[in-house]
Write a protein that holds these residues in place. Structure first.
Motif, short mmCIF file in Angstrom:
data_model
loop_
_atom_site.label_atom_id
_atom_site.label_comp_id
_atom_site.label_asym_id
_atom_site.label_seq_id
_atom_site.Cartn_x
_atom_site.Cartn_y
_atom_site.Cartn_z
N ASP A 1 0.83 -1.20 0.00
CA ASP A 1 0.00 0.00 0.00
C ASP A 1 0.87 1.26 0.00
N ARG A 2 1.92 1.27 0.82
CA ARG A 2 2.79 2.45 0.87
C ARG A 2 3.55 2.63 -0.44
N LYS B 1 1.14 4.18 -2.98
CA LYS B 1 0.91 5.62 -2.72
C LYS B 1 2.16 6.43 -3.05
#
Length: 409
Positions: A179-180, A183
């Motif tokens: 997820d990081r 992003k």
């Protein structure tokens, strides 16, 4: 399932407010090998030796294949000089330095001091009708962002957009969850597209800013290519303000925990030089350097770090090594011989260190002198996710009133 290592616990957000007991445990063995093959180095002598060793490398492309494939490509820093080794690093750094400081612009940072004072004065003047502010949101963030954007030539109206781009990039450092990474990559693409457009504008209509210099100057070593330019601009924008945000926030927090030094700074602005230097040792913005490697086997502290193995250098742990500094857990700006790794060392010593020092000295002095009866709202404050660029995400404080600027000289 094996128990988490000491370094795993450093990465754990539960220990973000106070990782120093874990750093003390790390130093009991100067070099440790983690389960994933990473060598973690935590004592001053060994960290300093590696930073000065020509076999030490910042270039991720030199990681052995079994490690390199585990780290997603990082467009934000991958093409900048921070991720290269000499001689290419030195050439790229000289090209950028021509627009920033000595020898070509020796007074550029010193000449900024009146503007820095003006920005901080205006921000604190804006506190006058309140009795509580967030030092991070209301001062520590907008101040260095305004400065680096002005230096680079980023329009002031675009400054608010940087937080949404920079936060995912910073939060992903050393903690690469899917997820990081997603992003971070999205933010990197958007920021890169913005900077590409701005660079094109400056090619057509150059001004006195750094970006105009970078895209028009024909120095003896040429210009940065497009990838180097965008990566370099991202580095300057992110590193140019993020570390200073944490330095000012960590500094305010530390001074409020040591009120005798807050009072000393209030009475003696000249002590800001010693205060900031001790802060860089005691609570550095950059806690450790992940994802480094070496281009040959290195013997250190009785262990062999093989060529291509990942290395992590624990700067904040080394700064509190009792073998290097007396009473390392005491905040003492009066200490002599305060040699620290707050800005790294050797080839990759922080490019923006003179600016960061001046910004922190000015901000902390005005905080001490102008906010009467300053108090913390909560201790510890909430922290940002990153264990690398460590600092509070908010630092609410209360005060009785805002005093006018003290005129000196």
């Amino acid at each position: 399932m094996s128990a988490p290592s000491i370094f795993d616990r450093v990465l754990d957000f539960a220990n973000r407010a106070d990782p120093y007991p874990l750093y003390r445990q790390l130093r009991e063995q100067p070099v440790r090998r983690e389960a994933d093959g990473t060598f973690v180095v935590s004592t001053y002598r060994e960290v300093q030796a590696l930073l000065h060793d020509p076999r030490f490398s910042n270039d991720r492309r030199k990681l052995a294949s079994e490690y390199a494939g585990k780290i997603p490509p990082d467009e934000a820093s991958g093409g900048s000089f921070i991720r290269t080794d000499p001689p290419e690093h030195d050439r790229l750094r000289r090209i950028v330095t021509r627009q920033f400081g000595p020898p070509h612009r020796p007074t550029r940072i010193a000449d900024l001091e009146p503007d820095l004072e003006r920005i901080v004065t205006a921000l604190i003047d804006g506190f006058a009708d309140r009795h509580q502010v967030d030092i991070v949101a209301d001062l520590a963030y907008p101040f260095p962002v305004a400065v680096i954007c002005d230096l680079l030539g980023v329009p002031a109206e675009d400054e608010p957009r940087f937080r949404e781009w920079v936060d995912p990039i910073v939060d992903s450092i050393s903690q690469l969850t899917p997820d990081r990474v997603a992003k971070r990559d999205s933010a990197t693409r958007d920021l890169g597209a913005y900077l590409n457009g701005l660079a094109e504008q400056r090619r057509r209509n150059p001004g006195p800013d750094m970006l105009s210099g970078l895209v028009t100057d024909d120095g003896p070593e040429g210009r940065l290519d497009d990838q180097q330019l965008i990566s370099g601009l991202m580095l300057l924008l992110v590193a140019g303000h993020e570390t200073t945000v944490n330095l000012i926030a960590n500094g305010t927090l530390t001074l409020l925990r040591h009120p005798q030094w807050l009072e000393r700074l209030r009475q003696d602005p000249e002590s800001s030089i010693r205060v900031v230097e001790e802060l860089l040792r005691y609570e550095p913005s950059v806690q450790f350097l992940p994802d480094r490697t070496c281009v040959a086997d290195i013997e250190i502290a009785g262990m062999t770090v093989p060529k291509g193995a990942p290395l992590t250098l624990m700067l904040a742990a080394a700064n509190r090594d009792p073998a290097h500094v007396r009473d390392p857990d005491v905040f003492d700006p009066d200490r002599d011989d305060n040699e620290h790794l707050g800005f790294g060392s050797a080839t990759h010593y922080c490019f923006g260190a003179p600016l960061a020092r001046l910004e922190a000295q000015i901000a902390l002095t005005q905080i001490a002198q102008r906010l009467a009866d300053l108090r913390l709202v909560e201790d510890p404050p909430p922290y940002r996710p990153s264990p690398v660029l460590r600092g509070p995400i908010h630092l609410p404080v209360t005060y009785d009133k805002v005093k006018p600027v003290e005129i000196t000289g």
